[in-house]
Design a protein around this motif. Structure first.
Motif, short mmCIF file in Angstrom:
data_model
loop_
_atom_site.label_atom_id
_atom_site.label_comp_id
_atom_site.label_asym_id
_atom_site.label_seq_id
_atom_site.Cartn_x
_atom_site.Cartn_y
_atom_site.Cartn_z
N TRP A 30 8.02 -29.30 3.75
CA TRP A 30 9.39 -28.84 3.86
C TRP A 30 10.44 -29.59 3.04
N LYS A 31 10.18 -30.83 2.68
CA LYS A 31 11.24 -31.62 2.04
C LYS A 31 11.70 -31.02 0.72
N LEU A 32 10.79 -30.67 -0.15
CA LEU A 32 11.21 -30.11 -1.44
C LEU A 32 11.96 -28.79 -1.28
N PRO A 33 11.50 -27.86 -0.45
CA PRO A 33 12.30 -26.64 -0.25
C PRO A 33 13.70 -26.91 0.29
N ILE A 34 13.83 -27.89 1.17
CA ILE A 34 15.15 -28.26 1.70
C ILE A 34 16.01 -28.82 0.58
N ILE A 35 15.44 -29.71 -0.21
CA ILE A 35 16.18 -30.30 -1.33
C ILE A 35 16.61 -29.23 -2.31
N ILE A 36 15.72 -28.31 -2.63
CA ILE A 36 16.07 -27.22 -3.56
C ILE A 36 17.22 -26.39 -3.01
N ALA A 37 17.18 -26.09 -1.72
CA ALA A 37 18.28 -25.32 -1.10
C ALA A 37 19.59 -26.08 -1.23
N ARG A 44 25.37 -25.31 5.76
CA ARG A 44 25.28 -25.62 7.18
C ARG A 44 23.82 -25.51 7.60
N PHE A 45 23.52 -26.07 8.76
CA PHE A 45 22.15 -26.10 9.26
C PHE A 45 21.52 -24.71 9.27
N SER A 46 22.27 -23.73 9.79
CA SER A 46 21.73 -22.37 9.92
C SER A 46 21.47 -21.74 8.54
N GLU A 47 22.26 -22.10 7.55
CA GLU A 47 22.05 -21.57 6.20
C GLU A 47 20.76 -22.12 5.60
N ILE A 48 20.53 -23.42 5.82
CA ILE A 48 19.29 -24.03 5.33
C ILE A 48 18.10 -23.39 6.03
N SER A 49 18.22 -23.21 7.33
CA SER A 49 17.15 -22.62 8.13
C SER A 49 16.77 -21.22 7.62
N LYS A 50 17.77 -20.44 7.22
CA LYS A 50 17.50 -19.10 6.70
C LYS A 50 16.86 -19.13 5.32
N GLU A 51 17.28 -20.09 4.49
CA GLU A 51 16.76 -20.17 3.12
C GLU A 51 15.35 -20.76 3.05
N ILE A 55 10.48 -22.54 8.57
CA ILE A 55 10.69 -23.86 9.19
C ILE A 55 11.33 -23.69 10.56
N THR A 56 10.90 -24.50 11.52
CA THR A 56 11.51 -24.47 12.85
C THR A 56 12.77 -25.34 12.83
N ASP A 57 13.67 -25.10 13.75
CA ASP A 57 14.89 -25.90 13.83
C ASP A 57 14.57 -27.37 14.09
N ARG A 58 13.57 -27.60 14.92
CA ARG A 58 13.17 -28.98 15.23
C ARG A 58 12.67 -29.70 13.97
N MET A 59 11.83 -29.03 13.18
CA MET A 59 11.30 -29.63 11.96
C MET A 59 12.41 -29.82 10.93
N LEU A 64 15.78 -33.31 7.73
CA LEU A 64 17.13 -33.67 7.29
C LEU A 64 17.46 -35.12 7.64
N ARG A 65 17.03 -35.57 8.82
CA ARG A 65 17.24 -36.98 9.21
C ARG A 65 16.50 -37.91 8.25
N ASP A 66 15.25 -37.55 7.90
CA ASP A 66 14.47 -38.37 6.95
C ASP A 66 15.15 -38.42 5.59
#
Length: 126
Positions: A30-37, A44-51, A55-59, A64-66
């Motif tokens: 998940w880290k690279l897809p989050i970074i790319i987004a 916002r959190f919900s926008e990242i979650s959709k993109e 990914i689950t909200d918990r993950m 994001l914390r890491d």
């Protein structure tokens, strides 16, 4: 191999360690897809979650914390009702743009070579 091309004893290990550090920070599904987004703007959190499909909200929260702990992502909390939280890449995190671009180019060429795709995948922005 020519003697001048050989690595000095221990030099190979010194070259491996920084790569291992980078892979440890960027590893996982998940880290690279989050970074790319986030490289495409403040979200916002919900926008990242959709993109980042699947990914689950918990993950997402954990990743994001890491990323924040490693100074790649900045979390900003706004005093609104309800509270608004936005995530953005830090200046340090922005240094990953070239790395991501190189991975994108390599992956695109790999798909062509291995899977015999003759064109760029659709709906992918660099």
């Amino acid at each position: 191999m020519k003697n001048e091309e050989r690595l000095e004893k221990g030099e190979c290990k010194l070259r491996i360690l920084p790569v291992q550090d980078a892979l440890e920070i960027l590893s996982g599904k998940w880290k690279l897809p989050i970074i790319i987004a986030l490289l495409h703007g403040v979200k916002r959190f919900s926008e990242i979650s959709k993109e980042v499909t699947g990914i689950t909200d918990r993950m997402l929260s954990k990743e994001l914390r890491d990323l924040e702990m490693n100074h790649l992502v900045k979390r900003t909390v706004y005093d609104t009702f309800p509270v608004t939280v936005e995530y953005t890449m830090t200046e340090y995190g922005e240094t990953l743009k070239d790395v991501i671009g190189a991975l994108y180019d390599w992956g695109k060429n790999h798909r062509i070579k291995v899977f015999n795709f003759d064109k760029e995948p659709e709906n992918i922005e660099k």
